[in-house]
Design an enzyme around this catalytic site. Sequence first.
Site, mmCIF file in Angstrom:
data_model
loop_
_atom_site.group_PDB
_atom_site.id
_atom_site.type_symbol
_atom_site.label_atom_id
_atom_site.label_comp_id
_atom_site.label_asym_id
_atom_site.label_seq_id
_atom_site.Cartn_x
_atom_site.Cartn_y
_atom_site.Cartn_z
ATOM 1 C CB SER A 25 -6.937 5.560 -4.057
ATOM 2 O OG SER A 25 -6.419 6.852 -3.952
ATOM 3 C CE LYS A 49 -0.269 11.031 -4.797
ATOM 4 N NZ LYS A 49 -0.059 9.990 -3.796
ATOM 5 C CB ALA A 74 4.672 8.175 6.129
ATOM 6 C CG ASN A 131 -8.291 8.275 2.255
ATOM 7 O OD1 ASN A 131 -8.365 7.690 3.337
ATOM 8 N ND2 ASN A 131 -7.154 8.391 1.597
ATOM 9 C CB CYS A 134 -5.091 9.023 5.012
ATOM 10 S SG CYS A 134 -3.335 9.203 4.640
ATOM 11 C CB THR A 196 -2.224 1.415 5.664
ATOM 12 O OG1 THR A 196 -2.453 2.791 5.992
ATOM 13 C CG2 THR A 196 -1.979 1.282 4.175
ATOM 14 N N GLY A 247 -3.558 -6.809 0.969
ATOM 15 C CA GLY A 247 -2.751 -7.980 0.667
ATOM 16 C C GLY A 247 -3.243 -8.837 -0.480
#
Length: 305
Positions: A25, A49, A74, A131, A134, A196, A247
């Site tokens: 996403s 997304k 960001a 999610n 984030c 992340t 990665g």
Amino acid sequence: MTTIQTDLQTKLGRLTLPNPILVASGTFGYAREMEGIVDLTRLGGILPKTITAEPRIGNAPWRTVETSAGLLNAIGLDNDGVDAFLEHHLPYLAGLGTPIIVSVAGRTVEDFTELARRVGQCDGVSAIELNLSCPNVSGGIDFGTNAESCREVVASARNACDVPILAKLTPNVTRIADIAQGAADGGADAVCLINTVLGMAVDWKKRRPILGNGMGGLSGPAIKPIALRCVHQVRQAVDIPIIGIGGVANIDDVMQFLVTGASAVQIGTANYYDPTVSMRLIDQLPAALTELNATNLSQIIGTLA
């Protein structure tokens, strides 16, 4: 010469995918943008997304910064909201014949629950990814840093719809296995590891952060060792399928995640600089399995010594 047939199908709880190569996403748009260069029907799954209840304009620029081994972003969950997604994007996605896993984000348990209810009742939705992690929005990781909060939101979303529920977790915690256990206790069909890693970039001449949000999420090759560690820890502690993220750019990366314990992987940052990478990985996967004398994924998943 006899050709060995390989079975690339993989299972994530109630969710069965034709192969383990998914696109993450936020890195693949709504798929329509990629249809000219990627055979979307070959993908194991597409995650559009992330959507929220209301439209979001996202964070102020700069929103992305390249690093020496990845990308710092960001974005701030910039999206048109659930109404626009259901009206304009989902009909196209549902017509592809590829498993569609819809990523949703909310500020409250009620937000996640209502999004799961609305999205989960739509034709063409194979699963929902919550999610919970984030780092670029206020409250964005709150549900992913506390095991009980994670359990509560997963359980509420699970009760609101019939489709499989995936929980995407943050590495920015002390013990990610504890959070994954909360997701499992809430009824998640799988956990997605990892989102992340919180970081920042600085313009020393101006003595200011480069990102408009100050901090952002680091993705790409730099975080793969962290992602592999998280997959290993969760695999050792929690009995729930895992999707590895972080990665993934070549077949060695894919195989490393699979033997460590992931049942599938998501391709993220690599889509930006190598948009056809997913096709190449699907092509290369049978030979990689054959190299391990395996004919299906179940024979290698979680076989790390």
